[in-house]
Write an enzyme that holds these catalytic residues in place. Structure first.
Site, PDB file in Angstrom:
ATOM      1  N   TYR A   1       0.844  -1.201   0.000  1.00 28.64           N
ATOM      2  CA  TYR A   1       0.000   0.000   0.000  1.00 28.64           C
ATOM      3  C   TYR A   1       0.876   1.245   0.000  1.00 28.64           C
ATOM      4  O   TYR A   1       0.716   2.148  -0.826  1.00 28.64           O
ATOM      5  CB  TYR A   1      -0.923  -0.006   1.221  1.00 28.64           C
TER       6      TYR A   1
HETATM    7  N1  LIG Z   1      -9.123   7.323   6.162  1.00 31.19           N
HETATM    8  C1  LIG Z   1      -7.934   7.788   6.543  1.00 31.19           C
HETATM    9  O1  LIG Z   1      -7.699   8.037   7.735  1.00 31.19           O
HETATM   10  C2  LIG Z   1      -6.863   8.000   5.528  1.00 31.19           C
HETATM   11  C3  LIG Z   1      -7.170   7.991   4.156  1.00 31.19           C
HETATM   12  N2  LIG Z   1      -6.164   8.200   3.241  1.00 31.19           N
HETATM   13  C4  LIG Z   1      -6.511   8.213   1.821  1.00 31.19           C
HETATM   14  O2  LIG Z   1      -7.581   9.120   1.613  1.00 31.19           O
HETATM   15  C5  LIG Z   1      -8.492   8.596   0.619  1.00 31.19           C
HETATM   16  C6  LIG Z   1      -9.882   8.476   1.220  1.00 31.19           C
HETATM   17  O3  LIG Z   1      -9.823   7.621   2.374  1.00 31.19           O
HETATM   18  P1  LIG Z   1     -11.144   6.816   2.828  1.00 31.19           P
HETATM   19  O4  LIG Z   1     -12.324   7.686   2.642  1.00 31.19           O
HETATM   20  O5  LIG Z   1     -10.862   6.200   4.147  1.00 31.19           O
HETATM   21  O6  LIG Z   1     -11.176   5.685   1.692  1.00 31.19           O
HETATM   22  P2  LIG Z   1     -12.034   4.322   1.657  1.00 31.19           P
HETATM   23  O7  LIG Z   1     -11.222   3.215   2.240  1.00 31.19           O
HETATM   24  O8  LIG Z   1     -13.375   4.608   2.194  1.00 31.19           O
HETATM   25  O9  LIG Z   1     -12.063   4.058   0.059  1.00 31.19           O
HETATM   26  C7  LIG Z   1     -12.654   5.029  -0.762  1.00 31.19           C
HETATM   27  C8  LIG Z   1     -13.396   4.327  -1.858  1.00 31.19           C
HETATM   28  O10 LIG Z   1     -12.484   3.709  -2.770  1.00 31.19           O
HETATM   29  C9  LIG Z   1     -13.267   2.813  -3.515  1.00 31.19           C
HETATM   30  N3  LIG Z   1     -12.477   1.760  -4.165  1.00 31.19           N
HETATM   31  C10 LIG Z   1     -11.695   0.853  -3.569  1.00 31.19           C
HETATM   32  N4  LIG Z   1     -11.186   0.006  -4.495  1.00 31.19           N
HETATM   33  C11 LIG Z   1     -11.689   0.402  -5.692  1.00 31.19           C
HETATM   34  C12 LIG Z   1     -11.566  -0.066  -7.024  1.00 31.19           C
HETATM   35  N5  LIG Z   1     -10.818  -1.138  -7.306  1.00 31.19           N
HETATM   36  N6  LIG Z   1     -12.227   0.572  -8.005  1.00 31.19           N
HETATM   37  C13 LIG Z   1     -13.002   1.650  -7.727  1.00 31.19           C
HETATM   38  N7  LIG Z   1     -13.160   2.150  -6.488  1.00 31.19           N
HETATM   39  C14 LIG Z   1     -12.514   1.523  -5.489  1.00 31.19           C
HETATM   40  C15 LIG Z   1     -14.227   2.182  -2.512  1.00 31.19           C
HETATM   41  O11 LIG Z   1     -15.444   1.946  -3.203  1.00 31.19           O
HETATM   42  P3  LIG Z   1     -16.460   0.798  -2.715  1.00 31.19           P
HETATM   43  O12 LIG Z   1     -16.572   1.012  -1.236  1.00 31.19           O
HETATM   44  O13 LIG Z   1     -17.683   1.135  -3.475  1.00 31.19           O
HETATM   45  O14 LIG Z   1     -15.827  -0.502  -3.068  1.00 31.19           O
HETATM   46  C16 LIG Z   1     -14.341   3.225  -1.407  1.00 31.19           C
HETATM   47  O15 LIG Z   1     -15.642   3.729  -1.264  1.00 31.19           O
HETATM   48  C17 LIG Z   1      -7.897   7.261   0.180  1.00 31.19           C
HETATM   49  O16 LIG Z   1      -7.137   7.431  -0.993  1.00 31.19           O
HETATM   50  C18 LIG Z   1      -6.997   6.877   1.336  1.00 31.19           C
HETATM   51  O17 LIG Z   1      -5.935   6.022   0.943  1.00 31.19           O
HETATM   52  C19 LIG Z   1      -4.863   8.356   3.615  1.00 31.19           C
HETATM   53  C20 LIG Z   1      -4.515   8.340   4.943  1.00 31.19           C
HETATM   54  C21 LIG Z   1      -5.497   8.219   5.986  1.00 31.19           C
HETATM   55  N1  LIG Z   2      -8.239   3.540   1.370  1.00 28.26           N
HETATM   56  C1  LIG Z   2      -7.931   3.786   2.641  1.00 28.26           C
HETATM   57  N2  LIG Z   2      -6.686   4.182   2.972  1.00 28.26           N
HETATM   58  C2  LIG Z   2      -6.387   4.391   4.275  1.00 28.26           C
HETATM   59  C3  LIG Z   2      -7.335   4.206   5.278  1.00 28.26           C
HETATM   60  C4  LIG Z   2      -8.645   3.807   4.896  1.00 28.26           C
HETATM   61  O1  LIG Z   2      -9.536   3.639   5.744  1.00 28.26           O
HETATM   62  N3  LIG Z   2      -8.882   3.604   3.583  1.00 28.26           N
HETATM   63  N4  LIG Z   2      -7.042   4.430   6.588  1.00 28.26           N
HETATM   64  C5  LIG Z   2      -5.813   4.754   6.968  1.00 28.26           C
HETATM   65  C6  LIG Z   2      -5.597   4.884   8.464  1.00 28.26           C
HETATM   66  O2  LIG Z   2      -6.323   5.969   8.946  1.00 28.26           O
HETATM   67  C7  LIG Z   2      -4.186   5.072   8.913  1.00 28.26           C
HETATM   68  O3  LIG Z   2      -3.710   6.217   8.320  1.00 28.26           O
HETATM   69  C8  LIG Z   2      -4.115   5.244  10.435  1.00 28.26           C
HETATM   70  O4  LIG Z   2      -4.832   4.297  11.082  1.00 28.26           O
HETATM   71  C9  LIG Z   2      -4.709   4.918   5.995  1.00 28.26           C
HETATM   72  N5  LIG Z   2      -5.149   4.762   4.622  1.00 28.26           N
END
Ligand SMILES: NC(=O)C1=CN([C@@H]2O[C@H](COP(=O)(O)OP(=O)(O)OC[C@H]3O[C@@H](n4cnc5c(N)ncnc54)[C@H](OP(=O)(O)O)[C@@H]3O)[C@@H](O)[C@H]2O)C=CC1
Ligand SMILES: Nc1nc2c(c(=O)[nH]1)N=C([C@H](O)[C@@H](O)CO)CN2
Length: 240
Positions: free
Chosen positions: A152
């Site tokens: 990742y």
């Molecule tokens: N949440 C956090 O604390 C953090 C988030 N980030 C980054 O910020 C962004 C948003 O995070 P977050 O809202 O938690 O993300 P999620 O884990 O909720 O993923 C966002 C969406 O990505 C979609 N997705 C996953 N795989 C695919 C695929 N193969 N094709 C199309 N769509 C896909 C999912 O759609 P479905 O559910 O419909 O499958 C999901 O709704 C991400 O890029 C994440 O890596 C970075 C650090 C911390």
């Molecule tokens: N696609 C996603 N990416 C990440 C997620 C997630 O929920 N979906 N969550 C994290 C975590 O918050 C991590 O940063 C700390 O626990 C990272 N990326």
């Protein structure tokens, strides 16, 4: 300045992508989201005038289906926010070859192919709105690595690098930037021990919520002079 040209948010069916879509449409933007699984919020988003397109970026053909659809339906775009992401670990996925393939496919191959496919549409959008934007949602671990999410983190580093390359290639009409959160919001499956440990990793020791990411998106869209850069949303984690 509110863009007239549509902004695409990938992975807009939940959490950060959904929050960004709702915030931008509330400000008067034209918003398109992609979603993979049909979720309860999709119908409500369509009622708000958001165009919802089902797309799965885990295969090359899935990416091509999406780009072909957009190229057939639109002649200009105001921006694209590459938010779609899988957060899988080596612990959860014993097939590490497949894990790396999937991480690379969703976080690097898809944004790479979509950016190249939409260059002309984004330039046309910049003609109308004065500028167009590409925003890559990366991650703090792109810079620091992660011993539990190796594939990742590496794929997010690849996405971070695309920010520099596309910023150089698409200037001056398209700005290309990244947002690198460390923690925005937990998942429901995260237990108390995990949450306590995650909060202790930053100086500010808090879970800011998706609005922190919405603020960063809005800043970049409003900026006239930022490209090739990353907004780090990490609560001072780099100083712990
Ligand atoms: N949440 C956090 O604390 C953090 C988030 N980030 C980054 O910020 C962004 C948003 O995070 P977050 O809202 O938690 O993300 P999620 O884990 O909720 O993923 C966002 C969406 O990505 C979609 N997705 C996953 N795989 C695919 C695929 N193969 N094709 C199309 N769509 C896909 C999912 O759609 P479905 O559910 O419909 O499958 C999901 O709704 C991400 O890029 C994440 O890596 C970075 C650090 C911390
Ligand atoms: N696609 C996603 N990416 C990440 C997620 C997630 O929920 N979906 N969550 C994290 C975590 O918050 C991590 O940063 C700390 O626990 C990272 N990326």
């Amino acid at each position: 300045m509110i863009r007239k040209m549509p902004i695409i948010i990938t992975g807009g069916g939940q959490r950060l992508g959904l929050a960004c879509a709702k915030a931008l449409v509330a400000k008067g933007y034209s918003v398109i989201i992609t979603y993979r699984k049909v979720r309860k919020d999709i119908a409500a988003l369509e009622e708000q005038g958001i165009t919802c397109i089902q797309a799965d970026f885990s295969t090359s053909s899935g990416v091509d289906l999406f780009t072909t659809h957009i190229l057939e339906q639109y002649s200009a775009l105001g921006g694209i926010i590459h938010n779609a992401s899988e957060w899988d670990s080596e612990e959860e996925c014993s097939n590490t070859a497949l894990l790396m393939e999937t991480m690379w496919q969703v976080h690097v191959f898809a944004p790479y192919r979509i950016n190249l496919a939409f260059e002309a549409l984004l330039c046309a959008g910049a003609e109308q709105d004065g500028q167009a934007d590409i925003i890559h949602m990366t991650d703090y671990v792109a810079e620091k690595g992660s011993d539990k999410h190796i594939a990742y983190a590496a794929s997010k580093a690849g996405l971070a690098n695309l920010t520099c390359s596309f910023a150089k290639r698409f200037a001056p009409c398209i700005k290309v930037n990244a947002i690198a959160p460390s923690l925005l919001m937990f998942n429901n499956s995260d237990d108390d021990d995990y949450r306590i440990k995650a909060l202790s990793k930053s100086l500010l020791r808090k879970e800011p919520g998706e609005q922190e990411g919405v603020l960063a998106v809005q800043y970049i869209l409003d900026s006239l002079y930022m490209t090739g850069r990353t907004l780090s949303l990490d609560g001072g984690r780099h100083l712990v």
